[in-house]
Design an enzyme around this catalytic site. Structure first.
Site, PDB file in Angstrom:
ATOM      1  NE  ARG A  11       4.294 -48.396 -31.472  1.00 52.97           N
ATOM      2  CZ  ARG A  11       3.659 -48.327 -30.311  1.00 52.97           C
ATOM      3  NH1 ARG A  11       4.326 -48.440 -29.186  1.00 52.97           N
ATOM      4  NH2 ARG A  11       2.376 -48.116 -30.285  1.00 52.97           N
ATOM      5  NE  ARG A  19       6.413 -45.418 -24.140  1.00 58.03           N
ATOM      6  CZ  ARG A  19       5.187 -45.669 -23.720  1.00 58.03           C
ATOM      7  NH1 ARG A  19       4.808 -45.260 -22.537  1.00 58.03           N
ATOM      8  NH2 ARG A  19       4.344 -46.341 -24.473  1.00 58.03           N
ATOM      9  NE  ARG A  77       6.710 -41.042 -24.107  1.00 59.86           N
ATOM     10  CZ  ARG A  77       6.107 -41.209 -22.948  1.00 59.86           C
ATOM     11  NH1 ARG A  77       6.769 -41.085 -21.832  1.00 59.86           N
ATOM     12  NH2 ARG A  77       4.826 -41.525 -22.910  1.00 59.86           N
ATOM     13  CG  ASP A  84      -0.417 -44.010 -33.527  1.00 56.48           C
ATOM     14  OD1 ASP A  84       0.361 -44.696 -32.834  1.00 56.48           O
ATOM     15  OD2 ASP A  84      -1.638 -44.241 -33.616  1.00 56.48           O
ATOM     16  CE1 TYR A 143      -6.532 -48.691 -30.308  1.00 56.32           C
ATOM     17  CE2 TYR A 143      -6.417 -49.586 -32.524  1.00 56.32           C
ATOM     18  CZ  TYR A 143      -6.009 -49.601 -31.207  1.00 56.32           C
ATOM     19  OH  TYR A 143      -5.088 -50.520 -30.789  1.00 56.32           O
TER      20      TYR A 143
END
Ligand SMILES: Cc1c2[nH]c(c1CCC(=O)O)Cc1[nH]c(c(CCC(=O)O)c1C)Cc1[nH]c(c(CCC(=O)O)c1C)Cc1[nH]c(c(C)c1CCC(=O)O)C2
Length: 343
Positions: free
Chosen positions: A26, A30, A39, A75, A151
């Protein structure tokens, strides 16, 4: 470009490079003001699927810190999305998908469209190989079949994994079919990433650690072994990194049986102990606590040196034990990289 000019690739191929090369899970995210600025422009999937944006976001941490590795901005859930499962990311909730829990749900997945749907990812990789500095190694990745299945079956993040546990117990044949689809398509997608320019690939197994040993062997080790074998047959020189997060003592068996080149370790792993349990030919990656990076100060420097020095003489890639936390001050990442390289 020869491998000798790429410290990360050398380390992944089993060389004890000193100081160890570094990149962070990562690292595009952010915590970076330049990331937050981009973003606003598009939703997450659009950012992943627009090569201009994915390339820019991948390059940001490399420009700022001179990371040895650039991990493609994408992702692990792009694979089910590419097979037709709906996916959106909600603020505060994370990924949301219509769950797959029955034969009929499974039948709606369309494997035939997967490679075409991820064509923009390959385009981003091709551009990155042109734009990255020669010494930076470009990394592709995927989720492991079990983690992606979590998921897909839960319909997003989960606290208790109740639905996937139920499917494994009550309809093992259905679960095996889902795992088989994921195993084949993950291998195929990763080969596509390599052919587009990824120089090494990583398999993220974030949730295999919820399984008891026998199930871990069947749903984590065996599918990973198959993916490694498939990739190795086509691209024998491309290193593979496996990340069996929360795998505990099973990580040694994972390293031995899957055939991965590098073992990424989570925060709780004792690197020096794991080093005694796995062959010296397996590169270790990790494993600074992301919280220590968040807090910074002298503790960050001391823990960074401790981890770095504890693996001196063995092939090691410095990384975190999990992803960068979004409130991490960007200066702390600069301190981390400087400390590793100050030898
Ligand atoms: C489980 C998992 C996912 N994705 C991933 C994992 C495995 C690693 C792990 O255990 O964390 C892996 C991943 N996700 C992302 C990358 C890109 C490369 C990198 O910088 O490491 C990678 C390698 C970008 C992302 N993936 C996501 C973002 C945030 C999207 C945004 O807010 O812009 C990014 C930059 C979203 C995402 N994606 C996922 C979740 C649960 C979430 C929501 C929670 C969160 O925001 O952290 C699934």
């Amino acid at each position: 470009m020869a491998t000798k000019d790429k410290p990360l690739l050398r380390a992944l191929k089993g060389e004890a490079v000193w100081p160890p090369p570094v990149w962070l899970m990562r690292q595009a995210g952010r915590y970076l003001p330049e990331f937050r600025a981009m973003r606003e422009q598009a939703d997450f999937i659009t950012r992943c699927m627009t090569p201009d944006i994915a390339v820019e976001l991948t390059l940001q941490p490399v420009r700022r810190y001179g990371m040895d590795g650039a991990i493609l901005f994408s992702d692990i859930l792009i694979l089910p999305w590419a097979m037709g499962q709906d996916l959106r990311f909600e603020e505060g909730r994370g990924p949301v998908m219509t769950p797959i829990r029955s034969e009929a749900d499974l039948a709606r997945l369309d494997e035939g469209r997967m490679m075409e749907a991820v064509a923009p990812v390959r385009e981003a990789l091709r551009r990155l190989r042109v734009e990255l500095p020669d010494e930076t190694t470009l990394l592709g990745f995927a989720g492991s079949p079990f983690t992606v299945a979590c998921y897909m079956v839960e319909g997003g993040s989960s606290r208790d994994f109740a639905h996937i546990r139920a499917m494994m117990q009550n309809d093992p044949a259905l679960f095996d079919r889902l795992m088989d689809i994921l195993t084949r398509n993950t291998a195929e997608m990763l080969c596509g990433q390599i052919e587009a320019g990824a120089e090494a690939v990583m398999l993220f197994d974030s949730w295999g650690g919820i399984l008891p040993p026998e199930a871990f062997r069947r749903y984590v080790i065996e599918p990973t072994r198959q993916i490694v074998a498939h990739i190795c047959a086509r691209h024998p020189d491309v290193p593979l990194i496996g990340f069996p997060r929360l795998g505990g003592v099973m990580v040694a068996e994972y390293a031995e049986k899957t055939g991965i080149n590098a073992l990424a370790l989570d925060t709780v792993a004792d690197m020096a102990k794991v080093a005694e349990m796995v062959p010296e030919t397996v590169t270790l990656q990790g494993n600074l606590d992301p919280m220590i990076l968040l807090n910074g100060g002298e503790a960050l420097k001391a823990e960074t040196r401790r981890i770095r020095d504890s693996l001196r003489g063995r092939p090691h890639v410095f990384n975190l034990g999990h992803g960068v936390i979004k409130t991490t001050p960007p200066e702390h990442v600069a301190t981390l990289v400087e400390t590793i390289r100050d030898v």
